[in-house]
Write a protein that holds these residues in place. Structure first.
Motif: not given
Length: 283
Positions: A191-195, A219-231, A260-263
């Protein structure tokens, strides 16, 4: 207003759309995979990069990518139906399935294969590329479940002219909602990621919003995983002490699997919406 008035049955109509979408996206994603590998091996700070070290067992060469890619191209050309794709994914279990990789049974089942890689009987770089491509195929195949959902409700032998547009739109929304519900479960556990994407997600799950607008938010949510969580995950992995048997901790593994599951769920949402748009545009 329907865009087609032929007498093709619904199953044939959807199979053509599904196969075309699958082949197009498989090609795009494999080309991206190839580009990513090449960028990784040609990037900066490669002094300790095992993917380009000639002495490394896991060096990824362009030839390995091309070789594996060609094999999959040849195999995929024989797939004429969505069921052919499903059959392939069922019969080719990924040995590095993230949900099973740490299980004892998985270790037992894959011991022979791992021994072959260690002994040099198999090209490890080709195995790595093969696993990546099989993962892509599995994810695309899962998204084609949307078509199975539609056919189960409206019937594969129904003539196109007998399909009501509102009925079609309803079953498309129901199938997309399945994937969104899965992501909502992921959010409940994270849930802390939800914001970080709350506004986008609320629009994404709103069935009154157009599919095109919902795809934009996905697409925007996908970018969150690619650009922030992946780092964030990459940083954790960089800090692992490879000389320490406990370097790759259970916590790091669980964090990676969770990410990975979320992405992958977000990727499935995007794919289902894209297929739905294709169906509506051709109907």
């Amino acid at each position: 207003m329907k865009k087609t008035n032929n007498d093709k049955n619904f199953g044939e109509f959807l199979n053509e759309i599904g196969i075309t979408w699958f082949r197009d996206n498989l090609g795009i994603k494999i080309e991206k995979l190839k580009k990513d590998f090449l960028e990784l091996t040609n990037g900066e700070n490669n002094e300790n990069n095992p993917l380009i070290d000639n002495a490394s067992a896991i060096m990824i060469k362009p030839q390995a990518i091309d070789s594996v890619y060609k094999k999959f191209q040849d195999v995929s050309q024989s797939w004429d139906t969505i069921q052919d794709i499903k059959n392939y994914t069922i019969s080719n279990n990924n040995i590095f399935d993230l949900t099973k990789i740490f299980s004892e049974q998985n270790s037992i089942n894959n011991s022979d294969l791992i021994s072959e890689m260690i002994d040099g009987d198999l090209d490890i770089s080709e195995v790595i590329v093969k696993v990546q491509i099989e993962t892509i195929i599995k994810m695309l195949s899962n998204s084609l479940d949307l078509i199975d959902d539609i056919l189960s409700k409206l019937g594969p032998n129904t003539q196109l002219k007998e399909i009501d547009t509102e009925d079609l739109e309803y079953v498309l929304d129901v199938s997309i909602k399945k994937s969104i519900d899965n992501f909502e479960k992921w959010i409940e556990m994270n849930y802390r990621e939800f914001e970080n994407f709350k506004e986008e997600f609320l629009i994404l799950k709103d069935e009154k919003v157009t599919l095109e607008k919902r795809l934009e938010k996905a697409d925007v949510i996908s970018l969150f995983f690619k650009q922030f969580k992946s780092k964030e995950i990459a940083k954790d992995i960089e800090e692992i002490d490879l000389n320490n048997d406990q370097g790759f901790t259970k916590n790091t593994a669980e964090k990676f699997i969770n990410f990975t599951n979320g992405a992958q769920i977000v990727g499935d949402i995007k794919s289902r919406i894209k297929i739905a748009i294709l169906i509506k545009n051709k109907f």
